[in-house]
Write a protein that holds these residues in place. Sequence first.
Motif, mmCIF file in Angstrom:
data_model
loop_
_atom_site.group_PDB
_atom_site.id
_atom_site.type_symbol
_atom_site.label_atom_id
_atom_site.label_comp_id
_atom_site.label_asym_id
_atom_site.label_seq_id
_atom_site.Cartn_x
_atom_site.Cartn_y
_atom_site.Cartn_z
ATOM 1 N N LEU A 62 27.965 52.960 14.889
ATOM 2 C CA LEU A 62 28.900 53.954 14.365
ATOM 3 C C LEU A 62 29.352 53.522 12.985
ATOM 4 N N VAL A 63 29.502 54.497 12.097
ATOM 5 C CA VAL A 63 29.898 54.233 10.705
ATOM 6 C C VAL A 63 31.269 54.847 10.450
ATOM 7 N N PHE A 64 32.121 54.087 9.793
ATOM 8 C CA PHE A 64 33.488 54.538 9.522
ATOM 9 C C PHE A 64 33.710 54.673 8.026
ATOM 10 N N ASN A 65 34.023 55.896 7.599
ATOM 11 C CA ASN A 65 34.422 56.104 6.209
ATOM 12 C C ASN A 65 35.738 55.379 5.949
ATOM 13 N N PRO A 66 36.091 55.176 4.677
ATOM 14 C CA PRO A 66 37.350 54.466 4.392
ATOM 15 C C PRO A 66 38.559 55.089 5.094
ATOM 16 N N GLY A 67 38.570 56.410 5.230
ATOM 17 C CA GLY A 67 39.728 57.069 5.838
ATOM 18 C C GLY A 67 39.578 57.369 7.319
ATOM 19 N N THR A 68 38.503 56.911 7.929
ATOM 20 C CA THR A 68 38.261 57.222 9.346
ATOM 21 C C THR A 68 38.786 56.095 10.227
ATOM 22 N N PRO A 69 39.635 56.438 11.200
ATOM 23 C CA PRO A 69 40.211 55.387 12.044
ATOM 24 C C PRO A 69 39.196 54.782 13.016
ATOM 25 N N LEU A 70 39.462 53.536 13.401
ATOM 26 C CA LEU A 70 38.539 52.830 14.301
ATOM 27 C C LEU A 70 38.646 53.287 15.745
ATOM 28 N N HIS A 71 39.603 54.184 16.036
ATOM 29 C CA HIS A 71 39.816 54.507 17.452
ATOM 30 C C HIS A 71 38.633 55.219 18.102
ATOM 31 N N TYR A 72 37.700 55.729 17.278
ATOM 32 C CA TYR A 72 36.487 56.318 17.861
ATOM 33 C C TYR A 72 35.713 55.304 18.717
ATOM 34 N N LEU A 73 35.988 54.027 18.485
ATOM 35 C CA LEU A 73 35.260 52.995 19.229
ATOM 36 C C LEU A 73 35.729 52.853 20.663
ATOM 37 N N GLU A 74 36.934 53.330 20.908
ATOM 38 C CA GLU A 74 37.659 52.958 22.122
ATOM 39 C C GLU A 74 36.846 53.073 23.412
ATOM 40 N N HIS A 75 36.151 54.166 23.593
ATOM 41 C CA HIS A 75 35.480 54.376 24.888
ATOM 42 C C HIS A 75 33.969 54.185 24.830
ATOM 43 N N VAL A 76 33.463 53.726 23.682
ATOM 44 C CA VAL A 76 32.001 53.624 23.555
ATOM 45 C C VAL A 76 31.533 52.225 23.117
ATOM 46 N N LEU A 77 32.439 51.260 23.143
ATOM 47 C CA LEU A 77 32.074 49.936 22.624
ATOM 48 C C LEU A 77 30.849 49.347 23.310
ATOM 49 N N ASP A 78 30.687 49.674 24.584
ATOM 50 C CA ASP A 78 29.539 49.127 25.328
ATOM 51 C C ASP A 78 28.226 49.793 24.922
ATOM 52 N N LYS A 79 28.295 50.804 24.081
ATOM 53 C CA LYS A 79 27.065 51.493 23.655
ATOM 54 C C LYS A 79 26.768 51.277 22.174
ATOM 55 N N VAL A 80 27.464 50.335 21.573
ATOM 56 C CA VAL A 80 27.358 50.134 20.122
ATOM 57 C C VAL A 80 26.778 48.744 19.827
ATOM 58 N N ASP A 81 25.719 48.696 19.025
ATOM 59 C CA ASP A 81 25.159 47.409 18.598
ATOM 60 C C ASP A 81 25.639 47.015 17.205
ATOM 61 N N MET A 82 26.149 47.997 16.471
ATOM 62 C CA MET A 82 26.572 47.735 15.092
ATOM 63 C C MET A 82 27.775 48.610 14.757
ATOM 64 N N ILE A 83 28.761 48.007 14.099
ATOM 65 C CA ILE A 83 29.852 48.788 13.506
ATOM 66 C C ILE A 83 29.674 48.654 12.000
ATOM 67 N N LEU A 84 29.589 49.790 11.320
ATOM 68 C CA LEU A 84 29.402 49.785 9.861
ATOM 69 C C LEU A 84 30.660 50.359 9.220
ATOM 70 N N LEU A 85 31.321 49.543 8.441
ATOM 71 C CA LEU A 85 32.507 50.012 7.716
ATOM 72 C C LEU A 85 32.122 50.335 6.283
ATOM 73 N N MET A 86 32.446 51.555 5.865
ATOM 74 C CA MET A 86 32.211 51.942 4.478
ATOM 75 C C MET A 86 33.368 51.414 3.626
ATOM 76 N N SER A 87 33.000 50.755 2.538
ATOM 77 C CA SER A 87 34.016 50.293 1.594
ATOM 78 C C SER A 87 33.958 51.115 0.305
ATOM 79 N N VAL A 88 33.262 52.260 0.384
ATOM 80 C CA VAL A 88 33.334 53.329 -0.631
ATOM 81 C C VAL A 88 33.221 54.625 0.144
ATOM 82 N N ASN A 89 33.536 55.731 -0.491
ATOM 83 C CA ASN A 89 33.246 57.011 0.144
ATOM 84 C C ASN A 89 31.750 57.282 -0.020
ATOM 85 N N PRO A 90 31.082 57.690 1.077
ATOM 86 C CA PRO A 90 29.627 57.727 1.040
ATOM 87 C C PRO A 90 29.084 58.831 0.150
#
Length: 221
Positions: free
Chosen positions: A115-143
């Motif tokens: 899952l990829v998070f834009n600078p303004g997107t909260p991390l709470h999307y991870l809450e119920h799917v962490l067991d299905k994620v191999d990578m967390i990608l944080l954007m440090s610019v707007n894509p």
Amino acid sequence: MADNLIAPSILSADFARLGEEVVNVLNAGADIVHFDVMDNHFVPNLTIGPLVCEALRKHGVTAPIDVHLMVEPVDRIIPDFAQAGASYITFHPEASRHIDRSLQMIRDLGCKSGLVFNPGTPLHYLEHVLDKVDMILLMSVNPGFGGQSFIPSALDKLRQARKIIDDSGFDIRLEIDGGVNVGNIREIKEAGADTFVAGSAIFGKPDYKKVIDDMRAELAN
Ligand code: DX5
Ligand code: ZN
């Protein structure tokens, strides 16, 4: 924590010589190939699709290809990238109606999911799917574009994501994307990242090996 991986973003490569550029940057010491897919809808730019991923495989590229989808919707294109030889497929939660299903689809097709998070997107999307994620990608610019400046609030977000990963006990990579360079890579690592996308910082210089060596020296300290 797993080894640090350097992931050049081919968005800043010379597209007229893409196969050669990818081989050169891997020979210069890069670990994985970051492949930015933009649709002129989810982001205001248009890049490359599964055909180009497949062409890199046919060109002999065996390194992991890290496909960063900036497209909406995502489900239609996921099987095409799996078929084309993608290793990781990551997408933005805003671009999928059913993020659990999209993540599961990626894994079912034999790829690593993220899952990829834009600078303004909260991390709470991870809450119920962490067991299905191999990578967390944080954007440090707007894509949408290479060559932008690192947004400093990404450092705090990295620390939060690092804590979420460590507390979960899952094996999840933490990738950062946007404005990464030799001058800031150390503090980015200290904030918790283990996978570093860099486009213009690498392809904008004549000697890819020197930049990657300099990055590794910063990461080693
Ligand atoms: C931006 C892309 C990035 C970009 C990074 O939308 O996701 O991967 O290519 O480029 P630099 O490293 O130049 O910021
Ligand atoms: Zn990217």
